[in-house]
Design a protein around this motif. Structure first.
Motif, short mmCIF file in Angstrom:
data_model
loop_
_atom_site.label_atom_id
_atom_site.label_comp_id
_atom_site.label_asym_id
_atom_site.label_seq_id
_atom_site.Cartn_x
_atom_site.Cartn_y
_atom_site.Cartn_z
N HIS A 43 0.85 -1.18 0.00
CA HIS A 43 0.00 0.00 0.00
C HIS A 43 0.89 1.24 0.00
O HIS A 43 1.94 1.26 0.64
N SER A 45 0.55 5.45 0.69
CA SER A 45 -0.29 6.56 1.13
C SER A 45 0.58 7.80 1.31
O SER A 45 1.79 7.72 1.50
N ASN A 47 0.15 11.20 3.56
CA ASN A 47 -0.62 11.95 4.54
C ASN A 47 0.21 13.09 5.11
O ASN A 47 1.28 12.87 5.66
N ASP A 81 -3.47 8.15 -2.36
CA ASP A 81 -3.87 7.03 -1.52
C ASP A 81 -4.23 5.88 -2.46
O ASP A 81 -5.38 5.72 -2.84
#
Length: 152
Positions: A43, A45, A47, A81
């Motif tokens: 994954h 991401s 942020n 994302d």
């Protein structure tokens, strides 16, 4: 630094040795990388300015390497994302454009076309297993790359 392609990333962060080390490249790019026990391959991401790659430490090394390269692709392409990567998304039949692009990026990062062509055409390395081992990828990934660059 801004990157548009796997070639840009290689030019900026690759030491020229095979197999390409996607973990070292990710870290050189300032990406945080975590080995995890996941129910999926990986994954990406982003942020609050903190890009993070997570990958499944329980999968075979060749899968981990491809996952890392794939997640670097999500970062380069600005997928803030990205979907959780399952084995289906690494499949050639994946239709999600972000996943297709990240897979192509990973292949180009781990198996640079010029080097693959050099080994096959000039050094006569024609064994799929030998090529896969040299580039640190699965034979399936190597076969797919050979087809995509017109050598199969």
């Amino acid at each position: 630094m801004e990157y548009r392609t796997a070639s840009d990333v290689l030019k900026a962060h690759w030491d020229g040795l095979l197999p390409v080390d996607p973990l070292a490249i990710a870290q050189a790019m300032g990406l945080r990388v975590e080995r995890c026990a996941l129910d999926h391959s990986g994954h990406y991401s982003y942020n609050d300015g903190d890009p993070l790659i997570q990958f499944n430490a329980d999968e075979p090394v060749v899968r981990q390497r491809f996952t890392l390269a794939h997640e670097i692709g999500h970062h380069v392409y600005g997928d803030l994302d990205a979907p959780r990567d399952t084995s289906e998304q690494f499949n050639a039949s994946s239709r999600d454009p972000r996943e297709v692009a990240a897979n192509r990026f990973a292949a180009a990062l781990l198996m640079p076309a010029a080097l693959v062509k050099h080994l096959v055409l000039e050094k006569n390395v024609t064994s799929l297993q030998a090529l896969a081992k040299t580039f640190g990828v699965s034979t399936a990934a190597m076969e797919f790359r050979l087809k995509n660059i017109g050598l199969l």
